[in-house]
Scaffold this active site. Structure first.
Site, PDB file in Angstrom:
ATOM      1  N   ASP A 194       0.808  -1.222   0.000  1.00  0.00           N
ATOM      2  CA  ASP A 194       0.000   0.000   0.000  1.00  0.00           C
ATOM      3  C   ASP A 194       0.841   1.272   0.000  1.00  0.00           C
ATOM      4  O   ASP A 194       0.432   2.309   0.533  1.00  0.00           O
ATOM      5  CB  ASP A 194      -0.966   0.029   1.207  1.00  0.00           C
ATOM      6  CG  ASP A 194      -1.906  -1.154   1.195  1.00  0.00           C
ATOM      7  OD1 ASP A 194      -2.267  -1.615   0.096  1.00  0.00           O
ATOM      8  OD2 ASP A 194      -2.273  -1.622   2.297  1.00  0.00           O
ATOM      9  N   GLN A 225       2.057  -6.048  -3.299  1.00  0.00           N
ATOM     10  CA  GLN A 225       2.495  -6.151  -1.901  1.00  0.00           C
ATOM     11  C   GLN A 225       3.767  -5.305  -1.699  1.00  0.00           C
ATOM     12  O   GLN A 225       3.946  -4.328  -2.391  1.00  0.00           O
ATOM     13  CB  GLN A 225       2.735  -7.624  -1.498  1.00  0.00           C
ATOM     14  CG  GLN A 225       1.453  -8.450  -1.411  1.00  0.00           C
ATOM     15  CD  GLN A 225       0.892  -8.882  -2.741  1.00  0.00           C
ATOM     16  OE1 GLN A 225       1.562  -9.459  -3.573  1.00  0.00           O
ATOM     17  NE2 GLN A 225      -0.382  -8.609  -2.964  1.00  0.00           N
ATOM     18  N   GLY A 240      -4.534  -4.199  -3.804  1.00  0.00           N
ATOM     19  CA  GLY A 240      -5.529  -3.164  -4.112  1.00  0.00           C
ATOM     20  C   GLY A 240      -4.753  -1.923  -4.481  1.00  0.00           C
ATOM     21  O   GLY A 240      -4.070  -1.345  -3.641  1.00  0.00           O
TER      22      GLY A 240
HETATM   23  P1  GDP Z   1      -0.664   0.362  -3.566  1.00  0.00           P
HETATM   24  O1  GDP Z   1      -1.272  -0.900  -3.095  1.00  0.00           O
HETATM   25  O2  GDP Z   1       0.804   0.443  -3.306  1.00  0.00           O
HETATM   26  O3  GDP Z   1      -1.002   0.698  -4.985  1.00  0.00           O
HETATM   27  O4  GDP Z   1      -1.314   1.523  -2.670  1.00  0.00           O
HETATM   28  P2  GDP Z   1      -2.884   1.676  -2.316  1.00  0.00           P
HETATM   29  O5  GDP Z   1      -3.578   2.189  -3.522  1.00  0.00           O
HETATM   30  O6  GDP Z   1      -3.392   0.445  -1.672  1.00  0.00           O
HETATM   31  O7  GDP Z   1      -2.811   2.744  -1.162  1.00  0.00           O
HETATM   32  C1  GDP Z   1      -2.349   4.040  -1.376  1.00  0.00           C
HETATM   33  C2  GDP Z   1      -3.494   5.022  -1.053  1.00  0.00           C
HETATM   34  O8  GDP Z   1      -2.971   6.318  -0.886  1.00  0.00           O
HETATM   35  C3  GDP Z   1      -4.517   5.133  -2.180  1.00  0.00           C
HETATM   36  O9  GDP Z   1      -5.780   5.376  -1.634  1.00  0.00           O
HETATM   37  C4  GDP Z   1      -4.038   6.346  -2.972  1.00  0.00           C
HETATM   38  O10 GDP Z   1      -5.108   7.022  -3.637  1.00  0.00           O
HETATM   39  C5  GDP Z   1      -3.503   7.208  -1.857  1.00  0.00           C
HETATM   40  N1  GDP Z   1      -2.356   8.056  -2.258  1.00  0.00           N
HETATM   41  C6  GDP Z   1      -1.351   7.757  -3.116  1.00  0.00           C
HETATM   42  N2  GDP Z   1      -0.441   8.754  -3.144  1.00  0.00           N
HETATM   43  C7  GDP Z   1      -0.889   9.701  -2.283  1.00  0.00           C
HETATM   44  C8  GDP Z   1      -0.361  10.944  -1.848  1.00  0.00           C
HETATM   45  O11 GDP Z   1       0.701  11.405  -2.263  1.00  0.00           O
HETATM   46  N3  GDP Z   1      -1.097  11.628  -0.908  1.00  0.00           N
HETATM   47  C9  GDP Z   1      -2.283  11.157  -0.413  1.00  0.00           C
HETATM   48  N4  GDP Z   1      -2.916  11.888   0.505  1.00  0.00           N
HETATM   49  N5  GDP Z   1      -2.795   9.972  -0.813  1.00  0.00           N
HETATM   50  C10 GDP Z   1      -2.102   9.260  -1.725  1.00  0.00           C
HETATM   51  P1  IMO Z   2      -0.831  -4.154  -2.290  1.00  0.00           P
HETATM   52  O1  IMO Z   2      -0.385  -4.674  -3.613  1.00  0.00           O
HETATM   53  C1  IMO Z   2      -0.933  -4.577   2.030  1.00  0.00           C
HETATM   54  C2  IMO Z   2      -0.883  -8.660   3.623  1.00  0.00           C
HETATM   55  C3  IMO Z   2      -2.116  -9.107   4.361  1.00  0.00           C
HETATM   56  C4  IMO Z   2      -1.516 -10.074   5.359  1.00  0.00           C
HETATM   57  C5  IMO Z   2      -0.399 -10.742   4.545  1.00  0.00           C
HETATM   58  C6  IMO Z   2      -0.804 -12.073   3.936  1.00  0.00           C
HETATM   59  O2  IMO Z   2      -2.132  -3.448  -2.322  1.00  0.00           O
HETATM   60  O3  IMO Z   2       0.262  -3.374  -1.630  1.00  0.00           O
HETATM   61  P2  IMO Z   2      -2.367 -12.731   1.883  1.00  0.00           P
HETATM   62  O4  IMO Z   2      -3.815 -12.476   1.630  1.00  0.00           O
HETATM   63  O5  IMO Z   2      -1.468 -12.167   0.822  1.00  0.00           O
HETATM   64  O6  IMO Z   2      -2.027 -14.153   2.169  1.00  0.00           O
HETATM   65  O7  IMO Z   2      -2.046 -11.934   3.241  1.00  0.00           O
HETATM   66  O8  IMO Z   2      -0.061  -9.834   3.511  1.00  0.00           O
HETATM   67  N1  IMO Z   2      -1.093  -8.152   2.254  1.00  0.00           N
HETATM   68  C7  IMO Z   2      -1.063  -6.862   1.925  1.00  0.00           C
HETATM   69  N2  IMO Z   2      -0.935  -5.755   2.689  1.00  0.00           N
HETATM   70  N3  IMO Z   2      -1.012  -4.457   0.706  1.00  0.00           N
HETATM   71  C8  IMO Z   2      -1.136  -5.541  -0.082  1.00  0.00           C
HETATM   72  O9  IMO Z   2      -1.105  -5.479  -1.436  1.00  0.00           O
HETATM   73  C9  IMO Z   2      -1.194  -6.822   0.526  1.00  0.00           C
HETATM   74  N4  IMO Z   2      -1.325  -8.077   0.054  1.00  0.00           N
HETATM   75  C10 IMO Z   2      -1.242  -8.879   1.119  1.00  0.00           C
HETATM   76  O10 IMO Z   2      -2.756  -8.024   4.991  1.00  0.00           O
HETATM   77  O11 IMO Z   2      -0.884  -9.355   6.399  1.00  0.00           O
HETATM   78 MG    MG Z   3      -2.815  -1.572  -1.852  1.00  0.00          MG
END
Ligand code: GDP
Ligand code: IMO
Ligand code: MG
Length: 431
Positions: free
Chosen positions: A26, A234, A53
């Site tokens: 994330d 991840q 996600g």
């Molecule tokens: P990923 O899994 O690495 O693609 O990250 P996610 O999308 O799960 O989580 C990142 C969250 O932070 C998302 O809701 C993005 O819209 C938000 N986001 C990304 N960059 C920024 C930023 O620079 N500032 C803020 N406030 N939100 C951001």
């Molecule tokens: P993105 O791509 C954050 C975490 C789960 C759990 C562990 C194992 O959005 O960064 P799993 O379902 O993979 O067997 O869960 O890994 N986890 C993540 N945490 N971002 C993700 O993906 C994750 N994918 C798995 O929360 O701790």
């Molecule tokens: Mg994510």
């Protein structure tokens, strides 16, 4: 713009740039990939599945992608779901529909015949295992990712290539039930075999036009000197071999896995760019040395909207962990870093960075991290106010924010090539 360390490369061979998360997921990988995607011909996912996600915000559009690569909102690139992934057909089809409803061309999406299919019994198995672990549960996303990778390694997995042969596929699923019916069934409410076969064949027909010989596809792209951007899922600290085991996902998430997950050699890799948040989060159980509790954690969670995209769970929040970041620089062989969410720290009087940790006074390494409170050494930086939304260069950041970024760069020991300060695509300042 092309990812920096690669920009000066002579365009003689089709090298692929890699983007990976360097914390616990994330980090904002999706938005970083989206930002760069129109400079590439192909965006490829190499591992994981719909446990990911990846959220992209562009104007009024906010799209959360689970499996389709994050370049899909840009018109130029093809999208490729590589052989190292494990994919739920139901999620894939619903993502296709969501994107088509937005008017996006989904004919550009290809799935490797080597990718594995996550079947409904995998999630059922995972629920049972997590329940049995009780207080020691991993806190998985519940998508059946672990059991699907177990089946792959156990040589009883079902691949996208199997969709070409429906009769044999039905028999393979039936055999999977016969061979492993007991462990799939011990306290597990596995769906009936007939229903699983029926659903797989129906969804499979929908997906089949997108299935390609994954190795031939990517090799041809590279041979044609196409620009390839590889999107990690991840994060480094969730890698099954190099993360905080056993509180990890079931696949390799580090840059090296880009090669095995796509069927390309290491010489095909150009830049390796790590994505890090300006602080840290983790969702699920396991070690998190820089974790905060109380008001500052709440501040980060609220301002950063730190709730899981897949499960909605509140993410645990903490200071930037320089020890983990340096480790990630090494295990990924990073060439640069992109820092995200700097805006979330705006308004804090002071901002911490964890620079070392110890157990009983003795410094400890990443490898010996256990799920226990540690002594941490925190380096403090003076805070800053709201960041200018029109910043386009790192030098446009106010003094204390700029100094914080410089401090993180020193800790990472590789250049920070860009910093994002808002979720919107354009809210990114470049070096
Ligand atoms: P990923 O899994 O690495 O693609 O990250 P996610 O999308 O799960 O989580 C990142 C969250 O932070 C998302 O809701 C993005 O819209 C938000 N986001 C990304 N960059 C920024 C930023 O620079 N500032 C803020 N406030 N939100 C951001
Ligand atoms: P993105 O791509 C954050 C975490 C789960 C759990 C562990 C194992 O959005 O960064 P799993 O379902 O993979 O067997 O869960 O890994 N986890 C993540 N945490 N971002 C993700 O993906 C994750 N994918 C798995 O929360 O701790
Ligand atoms: Mg994510």
């Amino acid at each position: 713009m092309v990812l920096k360390a690669n920009a000066d490369r002579s365009p003689t061979c089709g090298l692929a740039d890699v983007i990976v998360g360097i914390q616990w997921g994330d980090e904002g990988k999706g938005r970083v990939v989206d930002y760069h995607a129109d400079s590439y011909d192909l965006i490829a996912r190499f591992g994981g599945g719909d446990n990911a996600g990846h959220t992209i915000v562009c104007g009024k559009r906010k799209v959360a992608l689970r499996i389709v690569p994050s370049g899909v909102l840009q018109n130029r690139p093809l999208l490729f779901i590589g052989g190292g992934t494990v994919v739920s057909l139901a999620t894939l089809v619903s993502e296709f529909e969501m994107l088509a409803n937005l008017g996006i061309d989904i004919e550009r999406i290809r799935v490797s015949d080597r990718a594995h299919i996550v079947l409904p019994y995998h999630a059922a198995q995972e629920r049972a295992t997590e329940k049995r672990r009780g207080a020691h549960a991993i806190g998985t996303t519940g998508r059946g990712i672990g059991p699907a990778y177990v089946d792959k390694a156990g040589r009883v997995g079902i691949t996208f290539g199997d969709l070409h042969r429906p009769t044999a596929l039905a028999e393979k699923i039936a055999q999977r039930y016969r061979l492993h019916g007991d462990d799939a069934g011990a306290g597990v409410e596995s769906p009936p075999v007939e229903a699983v076969i029926e659903e797989t064949l129906t969804l499979g027909r929908r997906v089949l036009p997108h299935v390609v010989d994954g190795v031939r596809f990517i090799q041809e792209m590279l041979q044609r000197d196409c620009r390839v951007l590889i999107e990690g899922a991840q994060g480094t600290m969730l890698d099954v071999g190099y993360g905080t085991y056993p509180f990890v996902t079931s696949s390799h998430t580090i840059a090296g896995a880009a090669c095995t997950g796509l069927g390309i050699g290491p010489r095909s890799i150009g830049s390796v760019v790590g994505v890090a948040k300006a602080y840290c989060t983790r969702v699920g159980a396991g070690p998190f040395p820089s974790e905060l509790h109380g008001a500052t954690a709440e501040w980060l969670r609220e301002r950063g909207a730190e709730f899981g995209t897949v499960t909605g769970r509140p993410r645990r929040c903490g200071w930037f962990d320089a020890v983990a970041a340096r480790y990630a620089t090494q295990v990924n062989g990073l060439t640069s870093v992109i820092l995200t969410k700097l805006d979330v720290l705006s308004g804090l009087e002071r901002v911490g960075v964890v620079v070392s940790y110890a157990r009983d006074g003795a410094p400890i390494s990443m490898q010996s991290l256990a799920d226990e409170p540690l002594q941490t050494e925190v380096e403090w930086h003076e805070g800053w106010g709201e960041l200018p939304r029109d910043a386009r260069r790192l030098r446009d950041l106010p003094g204390n924010a700029g100094r914080y970024v410089e401090a993180l760069q020193r800790a990472l020991q590789v250049p920070i090539q860009a910093v994002s300060f808002g979720a919107e695509r354009s809210e990114m300042a470049l070096s």
